[in-house]
Motif scaffolding. Structure first.
Motif, PDB file in Angstrom:
ATOM      1  N   ALA A 172      30.412   1.422 -15.126  1.00  0.00           N
ATOM      2  CA  ALA A 172      30.669   1.443 -13.673  1.00  0.00           C
ATOM      3  C   ALA A 172      31.704   0.026 -13.394  1.00  0.00           C
ATOM      4  O   ALA A 172      32.496  -0.063 -12.662  1.00  0.00           O
ATOM      5  CB  ALA A 172      29.519   1.315 -12.901  1.00  0.00           C
ATOM      6  N   GLY A 173      31.311  -0.961 -14.133  1.00  0.00           N
ATOM      7  CA  GLY A 173      32.100  -2.217 -14.209  1.00  0.00           C
ATOM      8  C   GLY A 173      33.484  -1.996 -14.736  1.00  0.00           C
ATOM      9  O   GLY A 173      34.264  -2.486 -13.931  1.00  0.00           O
ATOM     10  N   ASN A 174      33.570  -1.116 -15.543  1.00  0.00           N
ATOM     11  CA  ASN A 174      34.871  -1.022 -16.208  1.00  0.00           C
ATOM     12  C   ASN A 174      35.660  -0.352 -15.186  1.00  0.00           C
ATOM     13  O   ASN A 174      37.105  -0.361 -14.765  1.00  0.00           O
ATOM     14  CB  ASN A 174      34.742   0.053 -17.469  1.00  0.00           C
ATOM     15  N   ILE A 175      35.057   0.623 -14.367  1.00  0.00           N
ATOM     16  CA  ILE A 175      35.762   1.333 -13.355  1.00  0.00           C
ATOM     17  C   ILE A 175      36.236   0.747 -12.326  1.00  0.00           C
ATOM     18  O   ILE A 175      37.139   0.568 -11.720  1.00  0.00           O
ATOM     19  CB  ILE A 175      34.698   2.618 -12.602  1.00  0.00           C
ATOM     20  N   ILE A 176      35.300  -0.317 -11.732  1.00  0.00           N
ATOM     21  CA  ILE A 176      35.643  -1.096 -10.675  1.00  0.00           C
ATOM     22  C   ILE A 176      36.627  -2.011 -10.967  1.00  0.00           C
ATOM     23  O   ILE A 176      37.646  -2.413 -10.043  1.00  0.00           O
ATOM     24  CB  ILE A 176      34.282  -1.968 -10.319  1.00  0.00           C
ATOM     25  N   ALA A 177      36.702  -2.649 -12.119  1.00  0.00           N
ATOM     26  CA  ALA A 177      37.809  -3.586 -12.601  1.00  0.00           C
ATOM     27  C   ALA A 177      38.921  -2.766 -12.629  1.00  0.00           C
ATOM     28  O   ALA A 177      40.018  -3.239 -12.150  1.00  0.00           O
ATOM     29  CB  ALA A 177      37.368  -4.127 -13.938  1.00  0.00           C
ATOM     30  N   GLY A 178      39.077  -1.693 -13.355  1.00  0.00           N
ATOM     31  CA  GLY A 178      40.396  -0.831 -13.253  1.00  0.00           C
ATOM     32  C   GLY A 178      40.936  -0.579 -12.188  1.00  0.00           C
ATOM     33  O   GLY A 178      42.106  -0.476 -11.888  1.00  0.00           O
ATOM     34  N   LEU A 179      40.101  -0.008 -11.075  1.00  0.00           N
ATOM     35  CA  LEU A 179      40.625   0.272  -9.771  1.00  0.00           C
ATOM     36  C   LEU A 179      41.272  -0.989  -9.011  1.00  0.00           C
ATOM     37  O   LEU A 179      41.993  -0.693  -8.369  1.00  0.00           O
ATOM     38  CB  LEU A 179      39.491   0.988  -9.120  1.00  0.00           C
ATOM     39  N   LYS A 180      40.638  -2.311  -9.324  1.00  0.00           N
ATOM     40  CA  LYS A 180      41.152  -3.198  -8.648  1.00  0.00           C
ATOM     41  C   LYS A 180      42.532  -3.924  -9.580  1.00  0.00           C
ATOM     42  O   LYS A 180      43.103  -4.875  -9.208  1.00  0.00           O
ATOM     43  CB  LYS A 180      40.206  -4.648  -8.755  1.00  0.00           C
ATOM     44  N   GLY A 181      42.802  -3.267 -10.538  1.00  0.00           N
ATOM     45  CA  GLY A 181      44.069  -3.613 -11.363  1.00  0.00           C
ATOM     46  C   GLY A 181      43.626  -4.897 -12.173  1.00  0.00           C
ATOM     47  O   GLY A 181      44.506  -5.391 -12.656  1.00  0.00           O
ATOM     48  N   GLU A 182      42.408  -4.922 -12.526  1.00  0.00           N
ATOM     49  CA  GLU A 182      42.001  -6.145 -13.339  1.00  0.00           C
ATOM     50  C   GLU A 182      41.727  -5.666 -14.870  1.00  0.00           C
ATOM     51  O   GLU A 182      41.779  -4.184 -14.908  1.00  0.00           O
ATOM     52  CB  GLU A 182      40.721  -6.644 -12.732  1.00  0.00           C
ATOM     53  N   LYS A 183      41.759  -6.507 -15.449  1.00  0.00           N
ATOM     54  CA  LYS A 183      41.699  -6.262 -17.316  1.00  0.00           C
ATOM     55  C   LYS A 183      39.997  -5.537 -17.266  1.00  0.00           C
ATOM     56  O   LYS A 183      39.195  -6.477 -16.449  1.00  0.00           O
ATOM     57  CB  LYS A 183      41.745  -7.407 -17.948  1.00  0.00           C
ATOM     58  N   LEU A 184      39.756  -4.487 -17.841  1.00  0.00           N
ATOM     59  CA  LEU A 184      38.464  -4.017 -17.996  1.00  0.00           C
ATOM     60  C   LEU A 184      37.664  -4.944 -18.804  1.00  0.00           C
ATOM     61  O   LEU A 184      38.042  -5.796 -19.859  1.00  0.00           O
ATOM     62  CB  LEU A 184      38.353  -2.764 -18.694  1.00  0.00           C
ATOM     63  N   PRO A 185      36.156  -5.099 -18.440  1.00  0.00           N
ATOM     64  CA  PRO A 185      35.413  -5.959 -19.290  1.00  0.00           C
ATOM     65  C   PRO A 185      35.327  -5.653 -20.678  1.00  0.00           C
ATOM     66  O   PRO A 185      35.199  -6.276 -21.370  1.00  0.00           O
ATOM     67  CB  PRO A 185      33.940  -5.807 -18.471  1.00  0.00           C
ATOM     68  N   SER A 186      35.364  -4.335 -21.079  1.00  0.00           N
ATOM     69  CA  SER A 186      35.390  -3.862 -22.416  1.00  0.00           C
ATOM     70  C   SER A 186      36.618  -2.665 -22.474  1.00  0.00           C
ATOM     71  O   SER A 186      36.198  -1.642 -22.672  1.00  0.00           O
ATOM     72  CB  SER A 186      33.973  -3.234 -22.639  1.00  0.00           C
ATOM     73  N   PRO A 187      37.743  -3.422 -22.798  1.00  0.00           N
ATOM     74  CA  PRO A 187      38.605  -2.230 -22.936  1.00  0.00           C
ATOM     75  C   PRO A 187      38.858  -1.926 -24.388  1.00  0.00           C
ATOM     76  O   PRO A 187      38.692  -2.682 -25.194  1.00  0.00           O
ATOM     77  CB  PRO A 187      40.032  -3.020 -22.611  1.00  0.00           C
ATOM     78  N   VAL A 188      39.266  -0.572 -24.472  1.00  0.00           N
ATOM     79  CA  VAL A 188      39.574   0.099 -25.828  1.00  0.00           C
ATOM     80  C   VAL A 188      40.850  -0.135 -26.276  1.00  0.00           C
ATOM     81  O   VAL A 188      41.087  -0.351 -27.386  1.00  0.00           O
ATOM     82  CB  VAL A 188      39.159   1.385 -26.003  1.00  0.00           C
ATOM     83  N   ASN A 189      41.845  -0.029 -25.310  1.00  0.00           N
ATOM     84  CA  ASN A 189      43.311  -0.369 -25.594  1.00  0.00           C
ATOM     85  C   ASN A 189      43.826  -1.566 -24.814  1.00  0.00           C
ATOM     86  O   ASN A 189      44.619  -1.315 -24.038  1.00  0.00           O
ATOM     87  CB  ASN A 189      43.756   0.987 -25.159  1.00  0.00           C
ATOM     88  N   PRO A 190      43.310  -2.686 -25.024  1.00  0.00           N
ATOM     89  CA  PRO A 190      43.936  -4.027 -24.442  1.00  0.00           C
ATOM     90  C   PRO A 190      45.337  -4.168 -24.597  1.00  0.00           C
ATOM     91  O   PRO A 190      45.978  -4.804 -23.998  1.00  0.00           O
ATOM     92  CB  PRO A 190      43.011  -5.065 -24.990  1.00  0.00           C
ATOM     93  N   GLU A 191      45.934  -3.355 -25.512  1.00  0.00           N
ATOM     94  CA  GLU A 191      47.354  -3.501 -25.918  1.00  0.00           C
ATOM     95  C   GLU A 191      48.362  -3.130 -24.536  1.00  0.00           C
ATOM     96  O   GLU A 191      49.540  -3.626 -24.212  1.00  0.00           O
ATOM     97  CB  GLU A 191      47.932  -2.935 -26.934  1.00  0.00           C
ATOM     98  N   ILE A 192      47.584  -2.276 -23.399  1.00  0.00           N
ATOM     99  CA  ILE A 192      48.305  -2.128 -22.363  1.00  0.00           C
ATOM    100  C   ILE A 192      48.580  -3.072 -21.156  1.00  0.00           C
ATOM    101  O   ILE A 192      49.447  -3.132 -20.633  1.00  0.00           O
ATOM    102  CB  ILE A 192      47.675  -0.863 -21.540  1.00  0.00           C
ATOM    103  N   TYR A 193      47.750  -4.118 -21.765  1.00  0.00           N
ATOM    104  CA  TYR A 193      47.957  -5.366 -20.859  1.00  0.00           C
ATOM    105  C   TYR A 193      49.156  -6.476 -21.593  1.00  0.00           C
ATOM    106  O   TYR A 193      48.642  -7.275 -22.475  1.00  0.00           O
ATOM    107  CB  TYR A 193      46.630  -6.023 -20.505  1.00  0.00           C
ATOM    108  N   THR A 194      50.207  -6.311 -21.031  1.00  0.00           N
ATOM    109  CA  THR A 194      51.468  -6.956 -21.693  1.00  0.00           C
ATOM    110  C   THR A 194      51.709  -8.195 -20.670  1.00  0.00           C
ATOM    111  O   THR A 194      52.338  -9.107 -21.348  1.00  0.00           O
ATOM    112  CB  THR A 194      52.745  -6.173 -21.982  1.00  0.00           C
TER     113      THR A 194
END
Ligand code: DGY
Length: 328
Positions: free
Chosen positions: A301-323
């Motif tokens: 749920a924390g990942n969803i909430i962060a993602g919807l706010k446009g924030e970096k996910l607490p535990s991203p699998v593909n952090p390379e999308i954040y450039t």
């Protein structure tokens, strides 16, 4: 904003989503969604919380509008991460929170296999507990033995801690990289894969399923293990070749096995592994405790909430999308 959830998840996670003002729809049928159904459901959604679904290229390309996909699992072998990354969809998983529970399951399976426990339980149900035979039903003692950990990440470390603490087991491990903390804390020794097979009394698999690990434990590998060894897999069933495992056990190439994951899943009820004395099988329940499943749902749920706010996910699998600098 709207979140589609592919299974019923613990209230602890749902509540977080609702508290964040999100509209939630859960799939309540006791079957997987087809790809078409999932695409259809996700048309309404801004985010997907997924458990037990294959998320392949067809689905992802049809659902490129999703702002985030949160998995209710640490494993992400069921997601086409390359496509998600190309489409710039952040994908999150649930590492860490399930390490203890999964290691508990590995430990349980090691013990159950070593003492023929599941099989002996069944003999009582079948009315076969009659007279005492000093030479029957003999298991293996683990005290002072060697545990070989294949994949010394968080779960591997937890399993090693349990085995060192309970039985004073010597720990050897094989991993892509050395784990210096585990070496320091547990006196664990990094060895080659061949040495791991040669030295271990118990081999416990804790690696992700990747092209390198798929089918890794096959006939040739079982042949290099001790004939007294126990093979434990709580990671992914596809890491072992199940036909080869059955044959290795039937021909006493290795002594026993404990599996929480099978290949394929679900395992069929007539699988010969289910009637072997030195084998213990569970239906992929490694993380299934109330505490852990709550923690997984909250992290997802924390990942969803962060993602919807446009924030970096607490535990991203593909952090390379954040450039951009905003996310780094
Ligand atoms: C995980 O979290 O990966 C568990 O194996 C459940 O799939």
């Amino acid at each position: 904003m709207n979140v589609f959830i592919t299974r019923v998840i613990p209230e602890a996670g749902l509540q977080l989503l609702k508290d964040a003002g999100l509209q939630v729809k859960q799939w309540t049928e006791k079957r997987k969604l087809t790809v078409d159904e999932l695409i259809e459901e996700c048309k309404w959604a801004d985010a997907l919380l997924s458990a037990g679904q294959q998320l392949g290229r067809e689905f992802l390309e049809a659902s490129a509008h999703l702002k985030v996909i949160a998995l209710n699992s640490v494993g992400y072998d069921n997601v086409d991460i390359e496509t998600a990354t190309r489409l710039k969809i952040p994908v999150g998983n649930t590492p860490g929170v399930l390490s203890g529970a999964t290691a508990d399951t590995a430990f349980l399976l090691m013990m159950a296999a070593a003492r023929n426990a599941f099989y002996m339980h069944k003999t009582i149900i079948d009315g076969e507990w009659d007279f005492f035979e000093p030479t029957a039903n003999l298991g293996k003692e683990l005290t002072g033995g060697t545990l070989g950990v294949f994949g010394m990440g968080k779960i591997g470390v937890e399993m090693a801690r349990r085995c060192a603490g309970a039985f004073g087991m010597k720990i050897v491990y094989h991993n892509r990289n050395r784990n210096l903390e585990a070496e320091q804390e547990l006196g664990a020794t990094f060895v080659s894969f061949e040495e791991l097979l040669r030295q271990s009394d118990v081999i416990s698999v804790h690696t992700a399923l990747t092209p390198e690990t798929e089918g890794k434990f096959d006939a040739a590998v079982f042949k290099q293990m001790k004939s007294s060894a126990i093979f434990v897999n709580t990671a992914r069933g596809k890491i072992h070749n199940e036909e080869d495992l059955i044959s290795a056990l039937q021909n006493k190439v290795i002594w026993g096995a404990g599996l929480d994951v099978t290949n394929p899943e679900p395992m069929k009820s007539d699988n010969p592994l289910l009637t072997m004395p030195n084998v213990a099988v569970l239906p992929h329940i490694g993380s299934a405790t109330e505490t852990t499943r709550d923690a997984m749902a909250k992290l997802a749920a924390g990942n969803i909430i962060a993602g919807l706010k446009g924030e970096k996910l607490p535990s991203p699998v593909n952090p390379e999308i954040y450039t951009d600098s905003q996310h780094n």
